[in-house]
Design a protein around this motif. Sequence first.
Motif, PDB file in Angstrom:
ATOM      1  N   ASN A 261      98.491  -3.300 -52.825  1.00  0.00           N
ATOM      2  CA  ASN A 261      97.832  -2.849 -53.823  1.00  0.00           C
ATOM      3  C   ASN A 261      98.102  -1.686 -54.190  1.00  0.00           C
ATOM      4  O   ASN A 261      98.427  -0.596 -53.447  1.00  0.00           O
ATOM      5  CB  ASN A 261      96.563  -2.901 -53.668  1.00  0.00           C
TER       6      ASN A 261
ATOM      7  N   SER B  58      92.206  -2.242 -52.466  1.00  0.00           N
ATOM      8  CA  SER B  58      92.239  -3.205 -51.144  1.00  0.00           C
ATOM      9  C   SER B  58      90.728  -3.424 -50.727  1.00  0.00           C
ATOM     10  O   SER B  58      90.516  -4.574 -50.545  1.00  0.00           O
ATOM     11  CB  SER B  58      92.933  -2.603 -50.115  1.00  0.00           C
TER      12      SER B  58
ATOM     13  N   TYR C 241      89.469  -5.718 -53.211  1.00  0.00           N
ATOM     14  CA  TYR C 241      89.918  -7.177 -53.248  1.00  0.00           C
ATOM     15  C   TYR C 241      89.086  -7.792 -51.867  1.00  0.00           C
ATOM     16  O   TYR C 241      88.699  -8.897 -52.031  1.00  0.00           O
ATOM     17  CB  TYR C 241      91.229  -7.021 -52.712  1.00  0.00           C
TER      18      TYR C 241
ATOM     19  N   ASN D 187      85.678  -8.777 -52.908  1.00  0.00           N
ATOM     20  CA  ASN D 187      85.377  -9.888 -53.741  1.00  0.00           C
ATOM     21  C   ASN D 187      85.879 -11.312 -53.127  1.00  0.00           C
ATOM     22  O   ASN D 187      85.583 -12.150 -53.306  1.00  0.00           O
ATOM     23  CB  ASN D 187      86.454  -9.626 -54.894  1.00  0.00           C
ATOM     24  N   LEU D 188      87.027 -11.040 -52.065  1.00  0.00           N
ATOM     25  CA  LEU D 188      87.407 -12.247 -51.501  1.00  0.00           C
ATOM     26  C   LEU D 188      86.241 -12.858 -50.359  1.00  0.00           C
ATOM     27  O   LEU D 188      85.977 -13.841 -50.342  1.00  0.00           O
ATOM     28  CB  LEU D 188      88.731 -11.799 -50.400  1.00  0.00           C
TER      29      LEU D 188
ATOM     30  N   SER E 129      89.549  -9.258 -42.716  1.00  0.00           N
ATOM     31  CA  SER E 129      90.375  -8.482 -43.745  1.00  0.00           C
ATOM     32  C   SER E 129      90.667  -6.909 -43.200  1.00  0.00           C
ATOM     33  O   SER E 129      89.745  -6.558 -42.525  1.00  0.00           O
ATOM     34  CB  SER E 129      90.119  -8.754 -45.058  1.00  0.00           C
TER      35      SER E 129
ATOM     36  N   LEU F  31      93.610 -16.001 -50.611  1.00  0.00           N
ATOM     37  CA  LEU F  31      93.736 -15.148 -51.618  1.00  0.00           C
ATOM     38  C   LEU F  31      94.130 -15.759 -52.951  1.00  0.00           C
ATOM     39  O   LEU F  31      93.673 -15.507 -54.042  1.00  0.00           O
ATOM     40  CB  LEU F  31      94.973 -14.136 -51.147  1.00  0.00           C
TER      41      LEU F  31
ATOM     42  N   CYS G  37      91.195 -17.445 -54.524  1.00  0.00           N
ATOM     43  CA  CYS G  37      90.255 -16.763 -55.075  1.00  0.00           C
ATOM     44  C   CYS G  37      90.654 -16.150 -56.200  1.00  0.00           C
ATOM     45  O   CYS G  37      90.072 -15.870 -57.413  1.00  0.00           O
ATOM     46  CB  CYS G  37      90.016 -15.692 -54.385  1.00  0.00           C
ATOM     47  N   TYR G  38      91.996 -15.842 -56.704  1.00  0.00           N
ATOM     48  CA  TYR G  38      92.492 -14.860 -57.719  1.00  0.00           C
ATOM     49  C   TYR G  38      93.255 -15.652 -58.650  1.00  0.00           C
ATOM     50  O   TYR G  38      93.701 -15.411 -59.777  1.00  0.00           O
ATOM     51  CB  TYR G  38      93.236 -13.859 -57.036  1.00  0.00           C
TER      52      TYR G  38
ATOM     53  N   LYS H 158      98.308 -14.761 -56.415  1.00  0.00           N
ATOM     54  CA  LYS H 158      97.375 -14.161 -55.651  1.00  0.00           C
ATOM     55  C   LYS H 158      96.887 -12.700 -55.714  1.00  0.00           C
ATOM     56  O   LYS H 158      96.082 -12.154 -54.997  1.00  0.00           O
ATOM     57  CB  LYS H 158      97.710 -14.520 -53.924  1.00  0.00           C
ATOM     58  N   SER H 159      97.448 -12.257 -56.805  1.00  0.00           N
ATOM     59  CA  SER H 159      97.044 -10.863 -57.145  1.00  0.00           C
ATOM     60  C   SER H 159      96.228 -10.805 -58.465  1.00  0.00           C
ATOM     61  O   SER H 159      96.326 -11.556 -59.268  1.00  0.00           O
ATOM     62  CB  SER H 159      98.431 -10.348 -57.306  1.00  0.00           C
ATOM     63  N   ILE H 160      95.159  -9.761 -58.374  1.00  0.00           N
ATOM     64  CA  ILE H 160      94.815  -9.460 -59.655  1.00  0.00           C
ATOM     65  C   ILE H 160      95.423  -8.882 -60.716  1.00  0.00           C
ATOM     66  O   ILE H 160      95.133  -8.784 -61.897  1.00  0.00           O
ATOM     67  CB  ILE H 160      93.282  -8.658 -59.667  1.00  0.00           C
TER      68      ILE H 160
END
Length: 505
Positions: free
Chosen positions: A161, A167, A170, A173-174, A310, A337, A340-341, A364-366
């Motif tokens: 990230n 991070s 993330y 939110n996760l 995490s 991940l 979620c994203y 799996k990334s925003i």
Amino acid sequence: CKQEMLQKKNAVLVDGVILNGPIMDSKAGEKFVEEACKIIMEEIVQKADDVTEKVCEWQAPETLKQILDLEMRDSGECHQKILQLCRDVIKYSVKTNHPRFFNQLYAGIDYYSLVARFITEALNPSVYTFEVSPVFLLVEEAVIKKMIEFIGWEEGDGIFNPGGSVSNMYAMNLARYKFCPEIKEKGLSGLPRLVLFTSEECHYSMKKAASFLGIGTENVYFIKTDERGKMIPEELEKQVQRARKEGSAPFLVCATAGTTVLGAFDPLDKIADICEKHGLWLHVDASWGGSALISRKHRRLLHGIHRADSVAWNPHKMLLAGIQCCALLVKDSSGLLKKCYSAKAAYLFQQDKFYDVSYDTGDKSIQCSRRPDAFKFWLMWKALGTTGLEERVNRALALARYLVEEIKKREGFQLLWEPEYANVCFWYIPPSLRKMEDGPEFWQKLHQIAPIIKERMMKKGSMMLGYQPHRGKVNFFRQVVISPQVSREDMDFVLDEIELLAKDL
């Protein structure tokens, strides 16, 4: 010129624009890159370990605006002027690779990481699908797997990230998604009041993440710390019980492994016990301290980290992987991940591609566009090996210990705490204050000393050292030891230079 081009065979003109041939002069561009790289080598790389160079050529903002000629104009300027601008930018920038730059939690230059950055900047990749970034996706996978091994997990997942703050966001939110998966579709309405817990000494990104995610800063419970800056587990237990009695829904505890100012490590094992008891996600912000995991001698600082759900870990700090190089690592290996994203963009993550689409990890990334930051760490790790990285950590902490012992020997220097990591916090008390009675007036005067010394070192360009007030204590210096270019002589210089700069105070 346009008429000449139009007269050429098959010349095409559309809306007044000639479409034949490239618009750029490749030969001139190649020559410019060659000359610019020569400047980079001469003015940055070759001077990286030269202590006779200035850390900073200080100029006031308005003066610097005039020197740099920042205005953008309708017509471009010649290459020679642009090359001179490159020289000026380097000249007036802070040399974070200088052996006497101690201002932040990063410093120094790693040559392998630098070359990796040259490569990725030239290739200009974006890491989301295997088809556009085959090598870098495999590199990221390999690096994440190795980092997970050092945490002590048998398996897991992760993503690089743009910064430890991201991070941490993330992870928050996760953890919330794990607690209530319906939030992804239904949003915040109808949810109970969510509460998270973190140390008084945590990074400020925890408050920012709570604000950004709609949790609210009032729902961040800051847990008391001891005199060393470590979270007190008993206080955490009290606050969790308090939140439940209030009817709130606790979902996350963030522990810190290497706090920003004091370099403190929270007692992870005891915190993990509380998280298991109450069913809370445990995130460890090891952005600063995570690299101690590489050292067999110092990994004890993070004892219990394998119990985390995490971990945030920034190799661009202690290990010099080059900003930015920051990983979020997750124990869950079931695709949490991605669940979620994921947004399942059909134009990018098609499921009927001719290769294994499990390598298209971008969902799996925003982010969509994402830099191949793992490559810097990978190339450096390949070159130095784990033992080379371990030596960097061990040497940095040994230099910090040397500085502590020298501070204890010198009149006028006073250590605030015995450090357990690379953060050395101390006051310098000038001769005029040494016989003054301890009291409000003494501390008020001492509070003014560090800013004056900082101004003088910046304008002289001799070094850069951070200072701050903290936990009711007046301004003190925070020396952070990182760079492998730093030596024992540089530690001595720091103390000598402070005495010299403050001789008239």
